[in-house]
Design an enzyme around this catalytic site. Structure first.
Site, mmCIF file in Angstrom:
data_model
loop_
_atom_site.group_PDB
_atom_site.id
_atom_site.type_symbol
_atom_site.label_atom_id
_atom_site.label_comp_id
_atom_site.label_asym_id
_atom_site.label_seq_id
_atom_site.Cartn_x
_atom_site.Cartn_y
_atom_site.Cartn_z
ATOM 1 N N GLU A 142 0.816 -1.221 0.000
ATOM 2 C CA GLU A 142 0.000 0.000 0.000
ATOM 3 C C GLU A 142 0.850 1.272 0.000
ATOM 4 O O GLU A 142 0.893 2.010 0.995
ATOM 5 C CB GLU A 142 -0.965 0.011 1.191
ATOM 6 C CG GLU A 142 -2.067 -1.013 1.068
ATOM 7 C CD GLU A 142 -3.200 -0.811 2.074
ATOM 8 O OE1 GLU A 142 -2.988 -0.151 3.093
ATOM 9 O OE2 GLU A 142 -4.294 -1.324 1.821
ATOM 10 N N GLU A 313 -6.692 -7.922 -0.593
ATOM 11 C CA GLU A 313 -7.170 -7.909 0.799
ATOM 12 C C GLU A 313 -8.672 -7.651 0.763
ATOM 13 O O GLU A 313 -9.109 -6.596 0.303
ATOM 14 C CB GLU A 313 -6.484 -6.811 1.620
ATOM 15 C CG GLU A 313 -4.985 -7.012 1.778
ATOM 16 C CD GLU A 313 -4.326 -5.940 2.647
ATOM 17 O OE1 GLU A 313 -5.051 -5.202 3.362
ATOM 18 O OE2 GLU A 313 -3.093 -5.822 2.591
HETATM 19 C C1 GAL Z 1 -4.482 -2.556 4.821
HETATM 20 C C2 GAL Z 1 -3.060 -3.033 4.979
HETATM 21 C C3 GAL Z 1 -2.969 -4.256 5.847
HETATM 22 C C4 GAL Z 1 -3.821 -4.082 7.070
HETATM 23 C C5 GAL Z 1 -5.242 -3.822 6.651
HETATM 24 C C6 GAL Z 1 -6.209 -3.697 7.819
HETATM 25 O O1 GAL Z 1 -4.514 -1.185 4.613
HETATM 26 O O2 GAL Z 1 -2.470 -3.325 3.731
HETATM 27 O O3 GAL Z 1 -1.624 -4.477 6.214
HETATM 28 O O4 GAL Z 1 -3.336 -3.042 7.855
HETATM 29 O O5 GAL Z 1 -5.291 -2.637 5.931
HETATM 30 O O6 GAL Z 1 -7.514 -3.472 7.363
#
Ligand code: GAL
Length: 650
Positions: A142, A313
């Site tokens: 990110e 994610e």
């Molecule tokens: C994203 C990040 C992850 C984790 C996640 C939590 O922004 O890439 O490492 O922090 O959010 O929702």
């Protein structure tokens, strides 16, 4: 489409790994992303590598049948590295150094850190580049999260001066382009130019825009240094980076040119809570997410790396980082998964496998609870895996509409909003919503050249247009809708000689002579038959064209010249939907007005309907093409449920 999860073997005793891997496979997952925060584990002392743990983790996961996506660990430089090179720390806009103790504490412009990033990437790629279990790489994690693209450091200042010298060649050219005669801002050399923060009042907008372009270019260069190494040492593996939601600090199209796959991190409930949505929408969609949040980003990122994209994610349950963190309605995790499939994702990977009971994200759910019991997200991941198998292969199709969104125009609106909160990104989202409420499928593209084959092209706020860009618009064969502020600035953020819409006036003969922004509550009624209102923004247009729509007191709001439409105001959501439906019909499309919160998505082989509303929706009200066969979903669609039809042309 495949399913996967994000896993941190370093968080768990090694004797849990094999069972975790087996349970992932049982859940229907075939991919696992690891490693992106592992630097302190793999290089505990400078230059002393300890690969044993990662070697064994990759072996255990791979031997269980999971393809491993390995992250380079550069989002979390270890303490020893920061201490050995303290000026690698990013400096925020107030001039304050970002401290060690969380993540992303580096400055993209720092050459010493750039060398470290290349060194650790090379070390990992040499170790695992040919490993048969490694199927893909993620660069860093990110870029820009926690407001880290812009750094106001000494390294930035020095490199920004070089960047400006390369762009303008002479200081007099820069002075002329920026208009530095204003307020005696004239520079005698590039060495006199500082970063645009901490000025008494606003710095020159051209100065800011060039700094934004420069900061974005640093992200591109940082990423490219990693992708060059990975391509050389790990041939045949996909390279991906994980983008965020509603995030525009760097040009994702530019970064995407070096990627095989655009990844993105989808947290629909967190984004609803954190962004501009009304309190009414935040309540209505609290447990589903706004119906366009996930889809908008699916369609945006599909256009960022040549068409291939993953959700790397996916929110599995309550998160920890929004103001409020409700649980999704039962069914939503599966719905979000299938919605990604409908928009063409190759992979949906849940974040994270198991909730970790310590440290910053201990309140962030996973597919498993901290005690290893399968949580609701895990139950729905399994259901989604079964559904994906039943639905079969979903092929892509060109969408009805191309919506143009470019990052520099969003920077321009942030630098010079002119009316509080007016942003190209938000405007793009609002037009996207209006199109989707008309039942239309949308491709989000970077520029008019990428919209050559669409029946309808919509440019909600393409502000920065030069002659070459306007020629691309001129070459379009489809109908074109230009939103207010289109072409209103040159690429260096000054007013064009012929005024707005600049060179786009070749497509529709009008001149925007004056603009005004309107505070909330200050509105202008639209003339019948629409009966809505103008809010936020109104332009005064000089033209011989007769407007298709005016305000009640006769000011032109919607102009049309052949296949080109121009909207000279922000209008309420219902009016925008009506205007775009009319433009779509003129373009030969068949819009249909959907119940609010229901969305349709057409692929080459399937039609999908997603119910984001808190109420059941009767699908018999939809116009479904003849010959389609419903293969999933009830005729009355309950909240958080979806329906899938196979279309005959598939
Ligand atoms: C994203 C990040 C992850 C984790 C996640 C939590 O922004 O890439 O490492 O922090 O959010 O929702």
């Amino acid at each position: 489409m495949r399913l996967g999860c994000c896993y941190y073997p370093e968080h768990w005793p090694e004797d849990m790994w094999a069972d975790d891997a087996r349970r992932m496979v049982d859940m229907g997952l075939t991919r696992v992303r690891i490693g992106e925060f592992s630097w302190a584990r793999i290089e505990p002392e400078p230059g002393c590598f300890d690969w044993d743990g990662l070697d064994r983790a990759i072996a255990v996961l791979g031997e269980a049948g999971l393809g491993v996506i390995l992250g380079t660990p550069t989002a979390t430089p270890p303490k020893w590295l920061v201490d050995s090179m303290p000026d690698m720390i990013a400096i925020d806009r107030d001039g304050t150094p970002r401290k060690f103790g969380s993540r992303r504490h580096y400055c993209f412009s720092h050459q010493g850190y750039r060398a470290e990033s290349a060194r650790i990437t090379r070390a990992m790629a040499e170790r695992y580049g040919q490993n048969p279990h490694i199927v893909a790489w993620q660069t860093d994690n990110e870029y820009g999260c926690h407001d880290t693209v812009q750094s106001f450091s000494d390294a930035s200042r020095a490199a920004f001066r070089h960047w400006l010298a390369a762009r303008y060649a002479s200081i007099s050219a820069l002075n002329a382009a920026w208009g530095n005669i204003f307020w005696s801002q004239t520079y005698r050399s590039f060495a006199e130019i500082d970063l645009p923060n901490l000025t008494v009042t606003a710095a020159n907008p051209s100065h800011w825009l060039d700094f934004r372009r420069y900061a974005s270019d640093m992200v591109v260069a940082f990423n490219r240094e990693q992708t060059n190494i990975l391509r050389a040492l790990s041939p045949g593996r996909d390279i991906m980076h994980n983008y965020m939601g509603f995030f525009t600090e760097f040009d994702h199209h530019d970064v995407g040119t070096d990627l095989d796959v655009a990844g993105w991190d989808s947290y629909p409930l967190g984004f609803l809570e954190q962004f501009w949505f009304s309190d009414a929408d935040k309540l209505r969609y609290a447990r589903q997410g706004h119906p366009d949040i996930a889809a908008f980003h699916h369609d945006l990122y599909r256009g960022c790396a040549g068409g291939r994209w993953w959700v790397i994610e996916q929110q599995p349950g309550p998160v920890n980082w929004a103001r409020y963190n409700p649980a999704p309605l039962p069914g939503m995790v599966a719905l979000w998964t299938i919605e990604a499939m409908a928009h063409g994702a190759e992979l949906v990977s849940y974040f994270r496998w198991r909730q970790y009971p310590k440290a910053q994200e201990q309140m962030h759910s996973g597919l498993l609870r901290p005690d290893s019991v399968t949580d609701q997200g895990g139950v729905e991941a399994r259901q989604a895996a079964d559904l994906i198998a039943r639905i079969g292969v979903v092929t892509a199709a060109r969408a009805d509409v191309a919506l143009i969104f470019d990052y520099p125009s969003d920077w321009a609106t942030q630098i010079e909003p002119q009316g509080q909160g007016y942003r190209a990104l938000r405007t793009a989202f609002e037009y996207y919503t209006a199109l989707r409420e008309n039942g239309l499928s949308v491709d989000i593209v970077r520029n008019a050249a990428d919209a050559a084959d669409h029946a309808l092209v919509v440019a909600p706020c393409a502000m920065l247009i030069d002659e070459a860009g306007a020629a691309e618009y001129g070459a379009l064969s489809g109908a074109l809708v230009l939103g207010p502020r289109s072409g209103s600035k040159t690429p260096v953020l000054t007013i064009p000689a012929k005024l707005a819409p600049g060179p786009l006036a070749d497509l529709i003969p009008l001149t925007v002579a004056r603009v005004e922004s309107l505070r909330p509550g200050l509105t202008e009624a639209l003339a019948s038959p629409l009966g809505g209102h103008v809010h936020g923004w109104l332009e005064y247009v000089e033209t011989a064209l007769t407007p298709r729509l005016t305000t009640a007191n006769g000011r032109g709001v919607w102009y049309q010249h052949g296949r080109v439409h121009y909207l000279a105001a922000k209008v309420d959501a219902d009016s925008l939907r009506t205007i775009l439906a009319s433009a779509a019909r003129d373009a030969g499309l068949a819009p249909q007005s959907l119940p609010s919160g229901l969305r349709l998505r057409r692929s080459g082989t399937h039609l999908f309907a997603f119910n984001y509303t808190p109420d059941p929706v009767d699908l018999s009200m939809l116009t479904i093409p003849a010959g389609t066969q419903r293969i999933h979903g009830d005729p009355i669609l309950a909240p958080a449920q979806f329906a899938v039809w196979r279309t005959t042309d598939g």
